[in-house]
Design an enzyme around this catalytic site. Structure first.
Site, mmCIF file in Angstrom:
data_model
loop_
_atom_site.group_PDB
_atom_site.id
_atom_site.type_symbol
_atom_site.label_atom_id
_atom_site.label_comp_id
_atom_site.label_asym_id
_atom_site.label_seq_id
_atom_site.Cartn_x
_atom_site.Cartn_y
_atom_site.Cartn_z
ATOM 1 N N SER A 127 0.806 -1.224 0.000
ATOM 2 C CA SER A 127 0.000 0.000 0.000
ATOM 3 C C SER A 127 0.838 1.272 0.000
ATOM 4 O O SER A 127 0.328 2.346 -0.290
ATOM 5 C CB SER A 127 -0.946 0.020 1.209
ATOM 6 N N LYS A 168 1.259 4.301 7.277
ATOM 7 C CA LYS A 168 0.447 5.097 6.357
ATOM 8 C C LYS A 168 0.800 6.584 6.451
ATOM 9 O O LYS A 168 1.416 7.042 7.413
ATOM 10 C CB LYS A 168 -1.044 4.946 6.698
#
Length: 215
Positions: A127, A168
């Site tokens: 990701s 993230k």
């Protein structure tokens, strides 16, 4: 107050471990290193903390700190010359997963900006590939204080209670936190701090790919 022998052995082990690894040992490592039972080690740690020889941070396996320990004053330039940075397990770069927190040796690189508590996690997932962090890469993490507030878009390791940890981009507006991936196939993760507990565990300081871990 003098440190009685059982507790003094534990205190000496913690100090010796720090001088070698530039980090605090886990309870398991103290148990193994002193050949004593888990319960006995816990009793010694409680005694040392009660008598102000050590402090302990909650919710972290390496939160033991010796009070007035001169080795904590080693300059960062000397730390960069140490052999390897400890690998503390894996972290998801995808959806939240419970982190793997067992030690996995050391990452054999030189990093001039290194600080004593810096550590490395291996990335699991893709990701964050758009930020130059591919699946299987190693990322350097710098622990932060409990009240640390990341800047908009800062890459951080985050733990969400009941779901797990992930790496993230961090964004926050009032009580709403948005964790954004760097890969369009992943939707943002959105959390309301009024409904869940979320902790920033550390900030991303470097990425290393195709590295060699030291045993």
């Amino acid at each position: 107050m003098a440190v009685r022998k059982p507790h003094g052995t534990v205190l000496s082990f913690i100090e010796a471990y720090w001088r070698k690894h530039q980090n605090s040992p886990t309870v398991r490592e103290i148990t193994t290193g002193t050949a004593r039972s888990h319960g006995s080690i816990q009793n010694s740690l409680k005694w040392l903390e009660r008598n102000q020889y050590i402090t302990r941070r909650k919710r972290t396996s390496r939160g033991i700190k010796v009070v007035n320990f001169e080795a904590y004053d080693i300059p960062p330039t000397e730390l960069s010359e140490l052999e390897g940075i400890p690998i503390r397990g894996e972290i998801a770069a995808g959806y939240c997963h419970e982190p793997a927190t067992e030690d996995h040796g050391y990452l054999n690189i030189e990093y001039n900006g290194r600080k004593p508590n810096d550590y490395v996690l291996k990335i699991s997932g893709d990701s964050m590939v758009g930020a130059g962090i591919p699946d299987g890469a190693y990322v350097g993490i710098r622990p932060v204080a409990d009240d640390y507030q990341p800047g908009p878009g800062e890459i951080v390791a985050v733990y969400v209670e009941g779901q797990g940890a992930t790496l993230k981009h961090f964004f926050q507006k009032e009580s709403v936190v948005v964790l954004e991936a760097a890969n369009p196939k992943y939707e943002p993760l959105i959390f309301d701090l009024d409904d869940c507990e979320l902790r920033v565990q550390g900030t991303h300081i470097f990425t290393h790919w195709q590295s060699t871990a030291l045993s």
